[in-house]
Design a protein around this motif. Structure first.
Motif, PDB file in Angstrom:
ATOM      1  N   ILE A 261      26.727  53.830  24.874  1.00  0.00           N
ATOM      2  CA  ILE A 261      26.075  52.885  25.780  1.00  0.00           C
ATOM      3  C   ILE A 261      26.939  51.627  25.840  1.00  0.00           C
ATOM      4  O   ILE A 261      27.189  50.987  24.809  1.00  0.00           O
ATOM      5  N   TYR A 262      27.419  51.291  27.046  1.00  0.00           N
ATOM      6  CA  TYR A 262      28.251  50.106  27.230  1.00  0.00           C
ATOM      7  C   TYR A 262      27.437  48.990  27.863  1.00  0.00           C
ATOM      8  O   TYR A 262      26.668  49.220  28.806  1.00  0.00           O
ATOM      9  N   GLN A 263      27.605  47.791  27.351  1.00  0.00           N
ATOM     10  CA  GLN A 263      26.988  46.615  27.960  1.00  0.00           C
ATOM     11  C   GLN A 263      27.880  46.111  29.100  1.00  0.00           C
ATOM     12  O   GLN A 263      29.066  46.452  29.165  1.00  0.00           O
ATOM     13  N   PRO A 264      27.338  45.278  30.006  1.00  0.00           N
ATOM     14  CA  PRO A 264      28.140  44.807  31.143  1.00  0.00           C
ATOM     15  C   PRO A 264      29.476  44.166  30.756  1.00  0.00           C
ATOM     16  O   PRO A 264      30.450  44.281  31.492  1.00  0.00           O
ATOM     17  N   ASN A 265      29.517  43.517  29.591  1.00  0.00           N
ATOM     18  CA  ASN A 265      30.781  42.876  29.179  1.00  0.00           C
ATOM     19  C   ASN A 265      31.776  43.865  28.572  1.00  0.00           C
ATOM     20  O   ASN A 265      32.859  43.474  28.120  1.00  0.00           O
ATOM     21  N   GLU A 266      31.414  45.159  28.576  1.00  0.00           N
ATOM     22  CA  GLU A 266      32.302  46.181  28.027  1.00  0.00           C
ATOM     23  C   GLU A 266      32.837  47.127  29.102  1.00  0.00           C
ATOM     24  O   GLU A 266      33.312  48.221  28.802  1.00  0.00           O
ATOM     25  N   VAL A 267      32.773  46.693  30.370  1.00  0.00           N
ATOM     26  CA  VAL A 267      33.195  47.586  31.462  1.00  0.00           C
ATOM     27  C   VAL A 267      34.683  47.918  31.399  1.00  0.00           C
ATOM     28  O   VAL A 267      35.098  48.973  31.901  1.00  0.00           O
ATOM     29  N   LYS A 268      35.469  47.068  30.788  1.00  0.00           N
ATOM     30  CA  LYS A 268      36.904  47.353  30.665  1.00  0.00           C
ATOM     31  C   LYS A 268      37.126  48.636  29.871  1.00  0.00           C
ATOM     32  O   LYS A 268      37.992  49.459  30.210  1.00  0.00           O
ATOM     33  N   ILE A 269      36.336  48.832  28.819  1.00  0.00           N
ATOM     34  CA  ILE A 269      36.443  50.044  27.996  1.00  0.00           C
ATOM     35  C   ILE A 269      35.981  51.257  28.804  1.00  0.00           C
ATOM     36  O   ILE A 269      36.603  52.316  28.799  1.00  0.00           O
ATOM     37  N   ALA A 270      34.861  51.084  29.538  1.00  0.00           N
ATOM     38  CA  ALA A 270      34.331  52.171  30.361  1.00  0.00           C
ATOM     39  C   ALA A 270      35.317  52.570  31.459  1.00  0.00           C
ATOM     40  O   ALA A 270      35.488  53.760  31.763  1.00  0.00           O
ATOM     41  N   ALA A 271      35.995  51.561  32.052  1.00  0.00           N
ATOM     42  CA  ALA A 271      36.989  51.835  33.099  1.00  0.00           C
ATOM     43  C   ALA A 271      38.163  52.636  32.536  1.00  0.00           C
ATOM     44  O   ALA A 271      38.698  53.536  33.208  1.00  0.00           O
ATOM     45  N   LYS A 272      38.560  52.346  31.320  1.00  0.00           N
ATOM     46  CA  LYS A 272      39.649  53.092  30.675  1.00  0.00           C
ATOM     47  C   LYS A 272      39.252  54.553  30.499  1.00  0.00           C
ATOM     48  O   LYS A 272      40.059  55.463  30.711  1.00  0.00           O
ATOM     49  N   GLU A 273      37.996  54.793  30.131  1.00  0.00           N
ATOM     50  CA  GLU A 273      37.489  56.169  29.980  1.00  0.00           C
ATOM     51  C   GLU A 273      37.559  56.912  31.323  1.00  0.00           C
ATOM     52  O   GLU A 273      37.943  58.077  31.383  1.00  0.00           O
ATOM     53  N   LEU A 274      37.169  56.219  32.415  1.00  0.00           N
ATOM     54  CA  LEU A 274      37.236  56.834  33.746  1.00  0.00           C
ATOM     55  C   LEU A 274      38.673  57.238  34.088  1.00  0.00           C
ATOM     56  O   LEU A 274      38.918  58.331  34.608  1.00  0.00           O
ATOM     57  N   LYS A 275      39.617  56.363  33.792  1.00  0.00           N
ATOM     58  CA  LYS A 275      41.027  56.638  34.098  1.00  0.00           C
ATOM     59  C   LYS A 275      41.558  57.825  33.297  1.00  0.00           C
ATOM     60  O   LYS A 275      42.490  58.503  33.719  1.00  0.00           O
TER      61      LYS A 275
END
Length: 336
Positions: free
Chosen positions: A6-20
């Motif tokens: 579960i990612y919080q809004p301030n952790e979107v950079k990590i989530a974006a890396k997962e998408l890539k």
């Protein structure tokens, strides 16, 4: 088993890396939560179908952060397209365009020469897409056919262990999916009613919009989600209740051995005795649209509830979107 973070809004950079990296990340919008994968990565997109149990001929909406992001796939946009984008993006309107041959994988388009694009009114998700640097597919983040998710917890319930993560930005505000407008045809056509009313679109375009093309035949490939397969349905039987039937409904529920789930407006529930099996849809169709899927999921968790009775609303404005979802959940069956 895959651990779903579960990612919080301030952790979107990590989530974006997962998408890539080709992973699946669920994301918030103003309508419902979507299930994201890099729309240019066919293998990642195919995993979306597997995670959801979704038919492969049901095309996926491409979620973007801006108008500029879609022209790589569509080429220059028409004046009609620019008008509606200027008015409704970011927002609850998905637009279907002809696309350049081969610009998106068949897993996204269902083999069609068109694709559907949306720019959601959620800052966190637009930032996620910007950081990923690619558009992402965005079907609802639920098991296919089940009620759409309006919280991160709904997503976790359905897809835990099947996706890498969920960006949690709290409950959604609209509750029913976006309106889908087909601009690849000569006449603008609504393929799915949603958060933007057809009359609003007609006002912007200055012309009549076809608004009764919401289904396709079994032999056809749908241009947009929600046109072909059963959707939004809990395990229990759902029946629609007309406004003048509530007294009969209450008398009927009193005679039943098994508990009956009742979803109605606050004023109707005020006179209902069996409140432990009721779900408040609020005071009007705006609140009811926001709460519809959550209510269906609420009763889906109660194994003893085999029947759910849900309030009908007039089919105008947002009521058209509400009733479109409810009729699909109920297979068009009414309380008689």
């Amino acid at each position: 088993m895959l651990i779903t973070k579960i990612y919080q809004p301030n952790e979107v950079k990590i989530a974006a890396k997962e998408l890539k990296l080709g992973e699946l990340i669920a994301f918030p919008t103003e309508t419902v939560y979507g299930l994201g994968a890099d729309a240019t990565n066919e293998q990642a997109v195919k995993r979306v179908y597997l995670a959801k149990g979704r038919p492969s001929d049901n095309p996926l909406i491409v979620t973007v952060a801006s108008e500029k992001m879609i022209t790589k796939y569509t080429g220059p946009l028409s004046s009609k397209a620019r008008k509606v984008i200027a008015k409704f993006w970011p927002g609850s309107l998905t637009l279907v365009f002809d696309i350049k041959p081969g610009s998106l994988p068949n897993a996204v388009t269902g083999g069609l020469t068109t694709a559907a694009f949306r720019c959601p009114a959620n800052n966190v998700t637009r930032k996620l897409i910007e950081l990923a640097g690619v558009p992402i597919v965005g079907p609802s983040a639920n098991s296919s056919g089940k009620p759409s998710p309006t919280t991160a917890q709904h997503v976790f319930h359905d897809l835990e262990g099947r996706i890498a993560g969920i960006v949690d930005d709290g409950p959604t505000q609209v509750g029913v999916e976006s309106t889908i407008l087909d601009l690849s045809t000569e006449k603008p056509t609504i393929l799915r009613p949603g958060g933007v009313d057809v009359t609003e679109i007609e006002d912007v375009l200055g012309e009549k919009v076809i608004s009764d093309k919401h289904t396709v035949k079994n032999s056809e490939i749908p241009k947009a989600p929600g046109m072909k397969y059963r959707h939004y349905a809990p395990d229990a039987k759902v029946l629609i209740v007309r406004p003048n039937q509530w007294q009969s409904v209450f008398e009927w529920t009193e005679k039943q051995k098994d508990p009956i789930g009742v979803m109605a407006t606050s004023d109707i529930l005020a006179s209902y005795k069996k409140n432990e099996y009721s779900y408040d849809l609020g005071k009007d169709v705006v609140m009811a649209s926001r709460r519809l899927f959550a209510g269906l999921r609420y009763f889906d968790e109660m194994n003893e509830v085999k029947t759910i009775l849900v309030a009908e609303f007039p089919e105008d404005g947002l009521g058209m979107a509400y009733m479109n979802r409810l009729k699909k959940a109920a297979s068009n069956q009414y309380f008689e």
